[in-house]
Design an enzyme around this catalytic site. Sequence first.
Site, PDB file in Angstrom:
ATOM      1  N   SER A 142       0.798  -0.856   0.034  1.00 54.01           N
ATOM      2  CA  SER A 142       0.135  -0.442   0.311  1.00 54.01           C
ATOM      3  C   SER A 142       1.038   1.041  -0.385  1.00 54.01           C
ATOM      4  CB  SER A 142      -1.209   0.054   1.187  1.00 54.01           C
ATOM      5  OG  SER A 142      -1.492   1.435   1.210  1.00 54.01           O
ATOM      6  N   TYR A 155      -2.015  -1.824  10.643  1.00 56.97           N
ATOM      7  CA  TYR A 155      -2.383  -1.780   9.074  1.00 56.97           C
ATOM      8  C   TYR A 155      -0.721  -1.252   8.782  1.00 56.97           C
ATOM      9  CZ  TYR A 155      -3.962  -1.410   4.156  1.00 56.97           C
ATOM     10  OH  TYR A 155      -4.320  -1.727   2.589  1.00 56.97           O
TER      11      TYR A 155
HETATM   12  P1  NAD Z   1     -11.219  -6.379  -0.194  1.00 58.66           P
HETATM   13  O1  NAD Z   1     -12.029  -6.151   0.751  1.00 58.66           O
HETATM   14  O2  NAD Z   1     -12.516  -6.147  -1.091  1.00 58.66           O
HETATM   15  O3  NAD Z   1     -11.301  -8.222  -0.144  1.00 58.66           O
HETATM   16  C1  NAD Z   1     -10.313  -8.553   0.121  1.00 58.66           C
HETATM   17  C2  NAD Z   1     -10.196  -9.921   0.154  1.00 58.66           C
HETATM   18  O4  NAD Z   1      -9.867 -10.569   1.635  1.00 58.66           O
HETATM   19  C3  NAD Z   1     -11.775 -10.370   0.013  1.00 58.66           C
HETATM   20  O5  NAD Z   1     -11.846 -11.193  -1.225  1.00 58.66           O
HETATM   21  C4  NAD Z   1     -11.751 -11.076   1.147  1.00 58.66           C
HETATM   22  O6  NAD Z   1     -12.213 -12.200   1.791  1.00 58.66           O
HETATM   23  C5  NAD Z   1      -9.951 -11.761   1.961  1.00 58.66           C
HETATM   24  N1  NAD Z   1      -9.801 -11.881   2.642  1.00 58.66           N
HETATM   25  C6  NAD Z   1     -10.275 -11.318   3.855  1.00 58.66           C
HETATM   26  N2  NAD Z   1     -10.028 -12.130   5.039  1.00 58.66           N
HETATM   27  C7  NAD Z   1      -9.321 -12.870   5.136  1.00 58.66           C
HETATM   28  C8  NAD Z   1      -9.160 -13.788   5.611  1.00 58.66           C
HETATM   29  N3  NAD Z   1      -8.748 -13.494   6.963  1.00 58.66           N
HETATM   30  N4  NAD Z   1      -8.360 -15.735   4.867  1.00 58.66           N
HETATM   31  C9  NAD Z   1      -8.432 -15.086   3.703  1.00 58.66           C
HETATM   32  N5  NAD Z   1      -8.766 -13.960   2.851  1.00 58.66           N
HETATM   33  C10 NAD Z   1      -9.506 -13.013   3.355  1.00 58.66           C
HETATM   34  O7  NAD Z   1      -9.996  -5.232  -0.715  1.00 58.66           O
HETATM   35  P2  NAD Z   1      -9.433  -4.391  -1.093  1.00 58.66           P
HETATM   36  O8  NAD Z   1      -9.420  -3.423  -0.714  1.00 58.66           O
HETATM   37  O9  NAD Z   1      -9.956  -5.616  -2.312  1.00 58.66           O
HETATM   38  O10 NAD Z   1      -7.606  -5.047  -0.751  1.00 58.66           O
HETATM   39  C11 NAD Z   1      -7.273  -6.017  -1.189  1.00 58.66           C
HETATM   40  C12 NAD Z   1      -5.341  -5.668  -0.491  1.00 58.66           C
HETATM   41  O11 NAD Z   1      -5.146  -4.044  -1.066  1.00 58.66           O
HETATM   42  C13 NAD Z   1      -5.169  -5.351   1.022  1.00 58.66           C
HETATM   43  O12 NAD Z   1      -4.139  -6.144   0.814  1.00 58.66           O
HETATM   44  C14 NAD Z   1      -5.259  -3.882   0.354  1.00 58.66           C
HETATM   45  O13 NAD Z   1      -4.729  -3.502   2.322  1.00 58.66           O
HETATM   46  C15 NAD Z   1      -4.827  -3.802  -0.076  1.00 58.66           C
HETATM   47  N6  NAD Z   1      -5.114  -1.736  -0.325  1.00 58.66           N
HETATM   48  C16 NAD Z   1      -6.012  -1.963  -0.758  1.00 58.66           C
HETATM   49  C17 NAD Z   1      -6.112  -0.688  -0.407  1.00 58.66           C
HETATM   50  C18 NAD Z   1      -7.348   0.103  -1.357  1.00 58.66           C
HETATM   51  O14 NAD Z   1      -7.513   1.488  -1.710  1.00 58.66           O
HETATM   52  N7  NAD Z   1      -8.343  -0.531  -2.102  1.00 58.66           N
HETATM   53  C19 NAD Z   1      -5.022   0.374  -1.391  1.00 58.66           C
HETATM   54  C20 NAD Z   1      -3.681  -0.780  -1.534  1.00 58.66           C
HETATM   55  C21 NAD Z   1      -3.898  -1.363  -0.384  1.00 58.66           C
END
Ligand code: NAD
Length: 260
Positions: A142, A155
Amino acid sequence: MLRDKSAIVTGSTSGIGLGIARALARNGANVMLNGFGTPEAIEALCTGIQREFGVRALYSGADMRRPAEIDTMVAEACAAFGTVDILVNNAGIQYVAPVDEFPVEKWDEILAINLTSAFIATRAVLPTMRARGWGRIINIASAHGLVASPFKSAYIAAKHGVVGLTKTVALETARNGITCNAICPGYVLTPLVEKQIDDQARTHGIPREEVVERVMLERQPTKRFVQIDEVAELAAFLCTDAAASMTGGQLSIDGGWVAQ
Ligand code: NAD
Protein backbone atom coordinates in the site's frame (compact mmCIF):
# COMPACT_ATOMS: atom_id res chain seq x y z
CA MET A 1 1.73 -15.05 -22.23
CA LEU A 2 1.23 -17.08 -19.02
CA ARG A 3 0.14 -20.39 -20.59
CA ASP A 4 1.47 -23.32 -18.53
CA LYS A 5 1.73 -21.08 -15.46
CA SER A 6 -0.32 -21.46 -12.29
CA ALA A 7 -1.11 -18.83 -9.70
CA ILE A 8 -2.48 -18.48 -6.20
CA VAL A 9 -4.07 -15.11 -5.39
CA THR A 10 -5.02 -14.72 -1.74
CA GLY A 11 -8.10 -12.65 -0.92
CA SER A 12 -9.37 -12.91 -4.49
CA THR A 13 -13.12 -13.23 -4.03
CA SER A 14 -13.46 -9.45 -4.39
CA GLY A 15 -11.71 -6.17 -5.16
CA ILE A 16 -8.05 -5.99 -6.19
CA GLY A 17 -7.38 -9.72 -5.70
CA LEU A 18 -10.23 -10.71 -8.00
CA GLY A 19 -9.02 -8.18 -10.58
CA ILE A 20 -5.52 -9.67 -10.45
CA ALA A 21 -6.80 -13.26 -10.67
CA ARG A 22 -8.85 -12.33 -13.74
CA ALA A 23 -5.90 -10.55 -15.37
CA LEU A 24 -3.63 -13.57 -14.83
CA ALA A 25 -6.34 -15.89 -16.19
CA ARG A 26 -6.86 -13.61 -19.21
CA ASN A 27 -3.15 -14.08 -19.92
CA GLY A 28 -3.52 -17.85 -19.76
CA ALA A 29 -2.63 -18.80 -16.17
CA ASN A 30 -4.55 -21.32 -14.12
CA VAL A 31 -5.65 -19.65 -10.89
CA MET A 32 -6.52 -20.66 -7.37
CA LEU A 33 -8.91 -18.18 -5.80
CA ASN A 34 -9.10 -17.64 -2.04
CA GLY A 35 -11.15 -15.52 0.33
CA PHE A 36 -14.58 -15.35 1.88
CA GLY A 37 -17.95 -15.53 0.15
CA THR A 38 -21.02 -17.72 -0.24
CA PRO A 39 -20.45 -21.09 -1.96
CA GLU A 40 -22.76 -19.98 -4.79
CA ALA A 41 -20.88 -16.72 -5.38
CA ILE A 42 -17.50 -18.49 -5.33
CA GLU A 43 -18.74 -21.21 -7.68
CA ALA A 44 -19.96 -18.50 -10.05
CA LEU A 45 -16.56 -16.75 -9.96
CA CYS A 46 -14.67 -19.99 -10.74
CA THR A 47 -16.95 -21.12 -13.55
CA GLY A 48 -17.03 -17.57 -14.94
CA ILE A 49 -13.22 -17.41 -15.14
CA GLN A 50 -13.01 -20.91 -16.64
CA ARG A 51 -15.58 -20.13 -19.34
CA GLU A 52 -14.27 -16.66 -20.15
CA PHE A 53 -10.57 -17.46 -20.32
CA GLY A 54 -10.36 -21.24 -20.91
CA VAL A 55 -8.12 -21.86 -17.89
CA ARG A 56 -8.63 -23.86 -14.70
CA ALA A 57 -9.96 -21.89 -11.74
CA LEU A 58 -9.97 -23.55 -8.32
CA TYR A 59 -10.81 -22.26 -4.87
CA SER A 60 -9.27 -22.62 -1.43
CA GLY A 61 -11.17 -21.46 1.63
CA ALA A 62 -7.94 -21.13 3.65
CA ASP A 63 -8.24 -18.52 6.40
CA MET A 64 -5.15 -16.30 6.21
CA ARG A 65 -5.14 -16.10 10.04
CA ARG A 66 -4.27 -19.81 10.17
CA PRO A 67 -0.78 -20.88 8.99
CA ALA A 68 -1.73 -24.58 8.71
CA GLU A 69 -4.56 -23.70 6.30
CA ILE A 70 -2.18 -21.61 4.18
CA ASP A 71 0.17 -24.59 3.90
CA THR A 72 -2.79 -26.77 2.88
CA MET A 73 -3.83 -24.22 0.23
CA VAL A 74 -0.34 -24.30 -1.33
CA ALA A 75 -0.22 -28.11 -1.18
CA GLU A 76 -3.65 -28.30 -2.88
CA ALA A 77 -2.56 -25.93 -5.64
CA CYS A 78 0.67 -27.92 -6.21
CA ALA A 79 -1.31 -31.18 -6.34
CA ALA A 80 -3.90 -29.78 -8.77
CA PHE A 81 -1.66 -27.72 -11.07
CA GLY A 82 1.65 -29.58 -10.61
CA THR A 83 3.33 -26.38 -9.42
CA VAL A 84 2.75 -22.83 -8.24
CA ASP A 85 4.59 -20.33 -10.43
CA ILE A 86 2.94 -17.13 -9.24
CA LEU A 87 1.94 -16.16 -5.72
CA VAL A 88 0.05 -12.95 -5.09
CA ASN A 89 -0.23 -12.11 -1.39
CA ASN A 90 -3.21 -9.79 -1.48
CA ALA A 91 -5.59 -10.64 1.39
CA GLY A 92 -5.90 -7.73 3.77
CA ILE A 93 -8.18 -6.03 6.25
CA GLN A 94 -8.27 -2.61 7.88
CA TYR A 95 -9.23 -1.25 11.30
CA VAL A 96 -9.11 2.38 12.33
CA ALA A 97 -8.56 3.59 15.93
CA PRO A 98 -6.06 5.72 17.89
CA VAL A 99 -3.04 3.67 18.93
CA ASP A 100 -3.83 3.91 22.66
CA GLU A 101 -7.34 2.59 22.03
CA PHE A 102 -6.39 0.00 19.41
CA PRO A 103 -7.74 -3.42 20.45
CA VAL A 104 -4.89 -5.94 20.84
CA GLU A 105 -6.93 -8.66 19.13
CA LYS A 106 -7.46 -6.39 16.08
CA TRP A 107 -3.70 -5.68 15.98
CA ASP A 108 -2.99 -9.44 16.05
CA GLU A 109 -5.58 -10.15 13.35
CA ILE A 110 -4.27 -7.46 11.00
CA LEU A 111 -0.66 -8.56 11.47
CA ALA A 112 -1.70 -12.18 10.83
CA ILE A 113 -3.69 -11.51 7.64
CA ASN A 114 -1.76 -8.56 6.16
CA LEU A 115 1.80 -9.68 6.99
CA THR A 116 2.32 -13.15 8.49
CA SER A 117 0.19 -14.88 5.84
CA ALA A 118 2.52 -13.49 3.14
CA PHE A 119 5.52 -14.97 4.97
CA ILE A 120 3.83 -18.37 5.43
CA ALA A 121 2.66 -18.59 1.80
CA THR A 122 6.04 -17.44 0.45
CA ARG A 123 7.82 -20.03 2.57
CA ALA A 124 5.48 -22.71 1.26
CA VAL A 125 5.81 -21.90 -2.47
CA LEU A 126 9.58 -21.34 -2.66
CA PRO A 127 10.62 -25.03 -2.96
CA THR A 128 8.42 -25.57 -6.04
CA MET A 129 9.53 -22.27 -7.63
CA ARG A 130 13.19 -23.05 -6.98
CA ALA A 131 12.76 -26.53 -8.46
CA ARG A 132 11.45 -24.97 -11.71
CA GLY A 133 13.92 -22.07 -11.69
CA TRP A 134 11.09 -19.58 -12.23
CA GLY A 135 8.72 -17.74 -9.93
CA ARG A 136 6.88 -14.49 -9.31
CA ILE A 137 5.88 -13.33 -5.83
CA ILE A 138 3.81 -10.17 -5.71
CA ASN A 139 2.88 -8.62 -2.40
CA ILE A 140 0.04 -6.12 -2.39
CA ALA A 141 1.33 -3.58 0.10
CA SER A 142 0.00 0.00 0.00
CA ALA A 143 1.07 3.63 -0.08
CA HIS A 144 0.77 2.94 3.64
CA GLY A 145 3.73 0.57 3.27
CA LEU A 146 5.83 3.66 2.56
CA VAL A 147 4.23 6.51 4.51
CA ALA A 148 1.88 6.71 7.48
CA SER A 149 -1.48 8.24 8.36
CA PRO A 150 -2.95 8.50 11.84
CA PHE A 151 -5.23 5.86 13.36
CA LYS A 152 -4.05 2.95 11.20
CA SER A 153 -1.16 1.70 13.35
CA ALA A 154 -1.59 -2.03 12.74
CA TYR A 155 -2.26 -1.69 9.00
CA ILE A 156 0.72 0.60 8.51
CA ALA A 157 3.05 -1.55 10.61
CA ALA A 158 1.95 -4.62 8.64
CA LYS A 159 2.32 -2.94 5.24
CA HIS A 160 5.79 -1.56 6.12
CA GLY A 161 6.60 -5.12 7.20
CA VAL A 162 5.43 -6.46 3.83
CA VAL A 163 7.82 -4.08 2.08
CA GLY A 164 10.69 -5.36 4.26
CA LEU A 165 9.73 -8.99 3.65
CA THR A 166 9.64 -8.27 -0.10
CA LYS A 167 13.20 -6.93 -0.11
CA THR A 168 14.54 -9.89 1.88
CA VAL A 169 12.82 -12.51 -0.28
CA ALA A 170 14.08 -10.72 -3.42
CA LEU A 171 17.67 -10.96 -2.18
CA GLU A 172 17.35 -14.61 -1.16
CA THR A 173 15.87 -15.65 -4.53
CA ALA A 174 17.82 -13.36 -6.86
CA ARG A 175 19.80 -16.22 -8.43
CA ASN A 176 16.83 -18.61 -8.74
CA GLY A 177 14.81 -17.00 -11.56
CA ILE A 178 12.34 -15.75 -8.95
CA THR A 179 11.32 -12.13 -8.44
CA CYS A 180 9.54 -10.61 -5.46
CA ASN A 181 7.98 -7.15 -5.60
CA ALA A 182 5.57 -5.05 -3.59
CA ILE A 183 2.83 -3.10 -5.31
CA CYS A 184 1.89 0.00 -3.32
CA PRO A 185 -1.52 1.32 -4.39
CA GLY A 186 -3.15 4.51 -3.22
CA TYR A 187 -6.95 4.52 -2.81
CA VAL A 188 -8.50 1.93 -5.13
CA LEU A 189 -12.22 1.91 -5.81
CA THR A 190 -13.06 -1.58 -4.51
CA PRO A 191 -16.52 -2.63 -3.27
CA LEU A 192 -15.19 -2.02 0.25
CA VAL A 193 -14.25 1.59 -0.51
CA GLU A 194 -17.49 2.16 -2.46
CA LYS A 195 -19.41 1.32 0.68
CA GLN A 196 -17.26 3.68 2.75
CA ILE A 197 -18.13 6.56 0.40
CA ASP A 198 -21.86 6.08 0.96
CA ASP A 199 -21.40 5.64 4.73
CA GLN A 200 -19.29 8.80 5.02
CA ALA A 201 -21.65 10.81 2.80
CA ARG A 202 -24.50 9.86 5.14
CA THR A 203 -22.48 10.52 8.32
CA HIS A 204 -21.07 13.88 7.21
CA GLY A 205 -24.26 14.91 5.38
CA ILE A 206 -22.24 15.82 2.26
CA PRO A 207 -22.46 14.60 -1.36
CA ARG A 208 -20.46 11.57 -2.53
CA GLU A 209 -18.23 13.74 -4.74
CA GLU A 210 -17.19 15.80 -1.72
CA VAL A 211 -16.38 12.66 0.32
CA VAL A 212 -14.22 11.40 -2.52
CA GLU A 213 -12.35 14.66 -3.10
CA ARG A 214 -12.08 16.15 0.39
CA VAL A 215 -12.11 13.12 2.70
CA MET A 216 -10.72 10.18 0.74
CA LEU A 217 -8.49 11.60 -1.96
CA GLU A 218 -7.08 14.48 0.04
CA ARG A 219 -3.54 13.08 -0.29
CA GLN A 220 -3.91 11.67 -3.81
CA PRO A 221 -2.90 14.51 -6.18
CA THR A 222 -4.73 13.08 -9.24
CA LYS A 223 -7.98 13.32 -7.22
CA ARG A 224 -9.16 10.12 -8.83
CA PHE A 225 -9.19 6.57 -7.57
CA VAL A 226 -6.62 4.11 -8.79
CA GLN A 227 -8.55 1.55 -10.86
CA ILE A 228 -8.57 -2.16 -10.03
CA ASP A 229 -7.57 -2.94 -13.63
CA GLU A 230 -4.55 -0.63 -13.38
CA VAL A 231 -3.22 -2.61 -10.40
CA ALA A 232 -4.12 -5.90 -12.09
CA GLU A 233 -2.26 -5.03 -15.30
CA LEU A 234 0.84 -4.05 -13.29
CA ALA A 235 0.72 -7.42 -11.51
CA ALA A 236 0.33 -9.23 -14.85
CA PHE A 237 3.32 -7.33 -16.27
CA LEU A 238 5.46 -8.39 -13.29
CA CYS A 239 4.73 -11.99 -14.29
CA THR A 240 6.22 -11.57 -17.76
CA ASP A 241 9.81 -12.36 -18.73
CA ALA A 242 10.22 -8.66 -19.56
CA ALA A 243 10.06 -8.00 -15.81
CA ALA A 244 12.76 -10.54 -14.94
CA SER A 245 15.14 -7.85 -13.63
CA MET A 246 12.52 -6.11 -11.51
CA THR A 247 12.88 -7.49 -8.02
CA GLY A 248 12.83 -6.13 -4.49
CA GLY A 249 10.90 -3.09 -5.65
CA GLN A 250 8.14 -1.01 -4.12
CA LEU A 251 6.03 -0.06 -7.09
CA SER A 252 3.85 2.94 -6.36
CA ILE A 253 0.55 3.20 -8.19
CA ASP A 254 -0.98 5.97 -6.14
CA GLY A 255 -1.77 9.04 -8.26
CA GLY A 256 1.34 10.79 -6.91
CA TRP A 257 0.58 10.31 -3.19
CA VAL A 258 4.09 9.42 -1.95
CA ALA A 259 5.80 11.87 -4.31
CA GLN A 260 4.76 14.67 -1.95
P1 NAD B 1 -11.54 -6.29 -0.37
O1 NAD B 1 -12.15 -6.23 0.98
O2 NAD B 1 -12.36 -5.96 -1.57
O3 NAD B 1 -10.90 -7.74 -0.59
C1 NAD B 1 -10.23 -8.41 0.45
C2 NAD B 1 -10.18 -9.88 0.14
O4 NAD B 1 -9.50 -10.54 1.23
C3 NAD B 1 -11.57 -10.53 0.04
O5 NAD B 1 -11.54 -11.53 -0.96
C4 NAD B 1 -11.74 -11.17 1.43
O6 NAD B 1 -12.63 -12.29 1.42
C5 NAD B 1 -10.31 -11.61 1.69
N1 NAD B 1 -10.03 -11.86 3.09
C6 NAD B 1 -10.25 -11.07 4.18
N2 NAD B 1 -9.88 -11.72 5.30
C7 NAD B 1 -9.40 -12.93 4.93
C8 NAD B 1 -8.89 -14.05 5.62
N3 NAD B 1 -8.78 -14.06 6.96
N4 NAD B 1 -8.50 -15.13 4.92
C9 NAD B 1 -8.63 -15.17 3.57
N5 NAD B 1 -9.11 -14.13 2.85
C10 NAD B 1 -9.50 -13.03 3.52
O7 NAD B 1 -10.25 -5.35 -0.28
P2 NAD B 1 -9.33 -4.69 -1.39
O8 NAD B 1 -9.56 -3.24 -1.28
O9 NAD B 1 -9.46 -5.38 -2.70
O10 NAD B 1 -7.88 -5.00 -0.75
C11 NAD B 1 -7.02 -6.02 -1.23
C12 NAD B 1 -5.59 -5.69 -0.78
O11 NAD B 1 -5.19 -4.44 -1.32
C13 NAD B 1 -5.43 -5.58 0.73
O12 NAD B 1 -4.20 -6.15 1.14
C14 NAD B 1 -5.40 -4.08 0.96
O13 NAD B 1 -4.70 -3.73 2.13
C15 NAD B 1 -4.69 -3.62 -0.29
N6 NAD B 1 -4.91 -2.22 -0.63
C16 NAD B 1 -6.17 -1.75 -0.87
C17 NAD B 1 -6.34 -0.40 -1.18
C18 NAD B 1 -7.72 0.18 -1.47
O14 NAD B 1 -7.84 1.41 -1.50
N7 NAD B 1 -8.74 -0.59 -1.71
C19 NAD B 1 -5.23 0.46 -1.22
C20 NAD B 1 -3.96 -0.06 -0.97
C21 NAD B 1 -3.81 -1.41 -0.67
